[in-house]
Write an enzyme that holds these catalytic residues in place. Structure first.
Site, short mmCIF file in Angstrom:
data_model
loop_
_atom_site.label_atom_id
_atom_site.label_comp_id
_atom_site.label_asym_id
_atom_site.label_seq_id
_atom_site.Cartn_x
_atom_site.Cartn_y
_atom_site.Cartn_z
N ARG A 1 -65.65 48.80 43.98
CA ARG A 1 -64.57 50.11 43.66
C ARG A 1 -65.45 51.20 43.36
NH1 ARG A 1 -59.18 48.74 42.56
NH2 ARG A 1 -58.42 47.07 43.74
N ARG B 1 -60.62 56.17 41.64
CA ARG B 1 -59.88 56.99 40.71
C ARG B 1 -60.62 57.67 39.32
NH1 ARG B 1 -54.47 53.28 40.10
NH2 ARG B 1 -56.39 51.97 40.30
N ARG C 1 -57.60 62.27 47.45
CA ARG C 1 -56.30 61.63 47.63
C ARG C 1 -55.19 62.22 47.60
NH1 ARG C 1 -53.87 56.63 43.83
NH2 ARG C 1 -51.97 57.86 43.65
N ASP D 1 -58.52 48.54 51.94
CA ASP D 1 -57.92 47.63 50.98
C ASP D 1 -57.87 46.39 51.79
OD1 ASP D 1 -56.86 48.02 48.18
OD2 ASP D 1 -55.60 46.39 49.45
N TYR E 1 -50.94 37.29 47.22
CA TYR E 1 -50.12 38.66 47.49
C TYR E 1 -49.05 38.46 48.58
CZ TYR E 1 -53.40 41.17 44.71
OH TYR E 1 -54.39 41.45 43.87
O1 CP3 Z 1 -65.26 49.07 46.68
C1 CP3 Z 1 -64.77 50.06 47.08
O2 CP3 Z 1 -64.90 51.08 46.80
C2 CP3 Z 1 -64.06 49.87 48.39
C3 CP3 Z 1 -62.56 49.99 48.33
C4 CP3 Z 1 -61.65 49.00 47.93
C5 CP3 Z 1 -60.42 49.00 47.41
N1 CP3 Z 1 -59.66 47.94 47.41
C6 CP3 Z 1 -59.94 50.68 47.17
C7 CP3 Z 1 -58.53 50.61 46.30
C8 CP3 Z 1 -61.87 47.62 47.86
C9 CP3 Z 1 -63.27 46.74 48.04
C10 CP3 Z 1 -60.71 47.07 47.25
C11 CP3 Z 1 -60.47 45.58 47.56
C12 CP3 Z 1 -59.13 45.07 46.82
N2 CP3 Z 1 -57.90 45.37 46.76
C13 CP3 Z 1 -59.08 43.95 46.18
C14 CP3 Z 1 -60.39 42.61 46.07
C15 CP3 Z 1 -61.24 43.35 45.00
C16 CP3 Z 1 -60.72 43.07 43.84
O3 CP3 Z 1 -60.57 44.37 43.03
O4 CP3 Z 1 -60.59 42.27 43.04
C17 CP3 Z 1 -57.73 43.67 45.81
C18 CP3 Z 1 -57.33 42.43 44.93
C19 CP3 Z 1 -57.10 44.71 46.11
C20 CP3 Z 1 -55.65 44.96 46.03
C21 CP3 Z 1 -55.19 46.20 45.23
N3 CP3 Z 1 -55.36 47.31 45.91
C22 CP3 Z 1 -54.65 46.27 43.95
C23 CP3 Z 1 -54.55 45.13 43.06
C24 CP3 Z 1 -54.57 47.69 43.81
C25 CP3 Z 1 -53.95 48.32 42.61
C26 CP3 Z 1 -55.19 48.35 41.77
C27 CP3 Z 1 -55.13 49.59 40.83
O5 CP3 Z 1 -56.11 49.89 40.14
O6 CP3 Z 1 -53.96 50.35 40.69
C28 CP3 Z 1 -55.19 48.32 44.89
C29 CP3 Z 1 -55.15 49.64 45.30
C30 CP3 Z 1 -56.50 50.37 45.49
N4 CP3 Z 1 -57.60 49.75 46.30
C31 CP3 Z 1 -57.02 51.66 44.71
C32 CP3 Z 1 -58.29 51.64 45.42
C33 CP3 Z 1 -59.42 52.77 45.11
C34 CP3 Z 1 -56.53 52.42 43.85
C35 CP3 Z 1 -55.28 53.18 44.65
C36 CP3 Z 1 -55.00 54.54 44.17
O7 CP3 Z 1 -56.02 55.34 44.57
O8 CP3 Z 1 -54.14 54.71 43.54
#
Ligand code: CP3
Length: 353
Positions: free
Chosen positions: A27, A31, A40, A77, A153
């Site tokens: 990640r 943010r 964003r 994502d 999910y």
């Molecule tokens: O690593 C990176 O920089 C690449 C980007 C990336 C994102 N999601 C961006 C993201 C990657 C590799 C993911 C994978 C992802 N997404 C996973 C597996 C990895 C992990 O963290 O276990 C999972 C379970 C998800 C599903 C998901 N997407 C969730 C649960 C959420 C909300 C989490 C939160 O912190 O609010 C997201 C949203 C998400 N994916 C964000 C980002 C940068 C935040 C969205 C935003 O900008 O508001």
């Protein structure tokens, strides 16, 4: 595509000699970076950002401009896949991801199909655009969720604490869950191969929720399908091996089994002792990890000390990619992330004489 200027990350994944331990952060685009929040806001929403080639490229590169990272990861994502299957992904403010049409009825599950990869075209376009923008600076990682993590999910309809719906299905109608997992495995295989064709130089499979399973259920409902994917992936492109990393959060008990999966490397969360993990996998795979993301809340001195402890724990020789044990917190201080990246580069040289 231009030749790679820094291939340390790819060499470490293949246990080839390196001068220092490479690092990237799960990640790393997100943010905690003010510049991410600004882009964003320009995109409108998180999903619009993922679907906008130019802006997805921009946020992928942002952390590389701040820190001396050894790899970039596609900005996207894992939930783009069930979205392409027609489940209707949306992000409710402050609640995380949700699906309009979760898979809870036998009739809906019977209709589930491998989606046309054209529906994920925006992801492959982003991969190619990022490769161009990187211009050989560092390798680009593609990724997908594991069949089981995606199913969590898809069946729950969003994030979950207890996994009551999917576990009810697992223990009452395992045939339905297997049907979903089989479709997910075929989809993920095609999805990752298309990312590789578009320019991804390594791929990571995120099994974020495998660790909530019993030992037997992990083998049957998660690992088995990840193995199926690994065996269906294109392993060579542009004249180089395309390494595969398996990351199962909470999977520390299953490292030996995962080391037999055909993956090149295993991701470790922060609960494992990395030296013991190295001994347990017996040189079969490289290891990636395993700094507690919350240790970034400590002082810069504590961040350095913790980095040093993990590097010493792994010991001498190649086969270690430094990373966090899970995604970086949105509340992390970017200055502390910089301290971590620089400390790993500096302190690791002694282990690569
Ligand atoms: O690593 C990176 O920089 C690449 C980007 C990336 C994102 N999601 C961006 C993201 C990657 C590799 C993911 C994978 C992802 N997404 C996973 C597996 C990895 C992990 O963290 O276990 C999972 C379970 C998800 C599903 C998901 N997407 C969730 C649960 C959420 C909300 C989490 C939160 O912190 O609010 C997201 C949203 C998400 N994916 C964000 C980002 C940068 C935040 C969205 C935003 O900008 O508001």
């Amino acid at each position: 595509m231009p030749p790679l200027k820094n291939d340390t990350f790819l060499r470490a994944l293949l246990k080839q000699p390196v001068e220092y331990t490479p690092i990237w952060m799960m990640r790393q685009a997100g943010r905690y970076l003010p510049e991410y929040k600004a882009t964003r806001a320009r995109a409108g929403s998180f999903l619009d950002l993922c679907k906008n080639t130019e802006l997805a490229t921009e946020v992928t590169i942002q952390p590389l401009d701040r820190f001396d990272l050894d790899a970039a990861i596609l900005f996207s994502d894992i939930l783009t896949v069930p979205d392409a299957m027609g489940l209707g992904l949306y992000f409710a403010e402050g609640e995380g991801p949700k699906f309009e049409r979760p898979l809870q009825h036998e009739a809906d599950i019977a209709k589930l199909k491998v989606p046309d990869m054209a529906r994920l075209r925006y992801v492959f376009d982003a991969v190619t655009s990022i490769r161009r923008a990187l211009n050989g600076r560092v390798p680009l990682i593609g990724f997908s969720g594991s069949p089981f993590t995606l199913a969590c999910y898809m069946v729950e309809g969003g994030s979950s604490k207890e996994f009551r719906t999917i576990k009810t299905m697992m223990y009452s109608r395992p045939d339905l869950l297997h049907k979903i997992l089989e479709i997910n495995a075929q989809t993920v295989t095609a999805y990752l191969n298309a990312q590789i064709d578009a320019g991804a130089q390594a791929v990571q499979i995120f099994d974020t929720w495998g660790g909530v399973l019993s030992d037997a259920a992990f083998q049957e409902f998660s690992l088995r399908y990840m193995k199926q994917i690994v065996s269906g992936l294109k392993r060579e492109n542009e004249g180089r091996r395309v390494p595969v990393i398996l990351f199962a959060k909470g999977g520390g008990l299953w490292l030996e089994a995962m080391a037999e999966s055909g993956a090149d490397a295993l991701g470790l969360d922060w609960t494992c002792n990395i030296g013991q993990a190295r001994a347990r996998v017996g040189g079969k795979v490289a290891l990636q990890g395993n700094f507690d993301p919350f240790a970034l809340f400590g002082t810069p001195e504590a961040v350095r000390a913790e980095a040093g402890r993990i590097l010493a724990g792994y010991g001498s020789g190649s086969g270690h990619v430094f990373n966090l044990g899970h995604g970086i917190s949105q509340f992390a201080d970017p200055e502390h992330a910089k301290v971590l990246v620089d400390a790993v580069h500096e302190l690791s040289r002694q282990y690569h004489a």
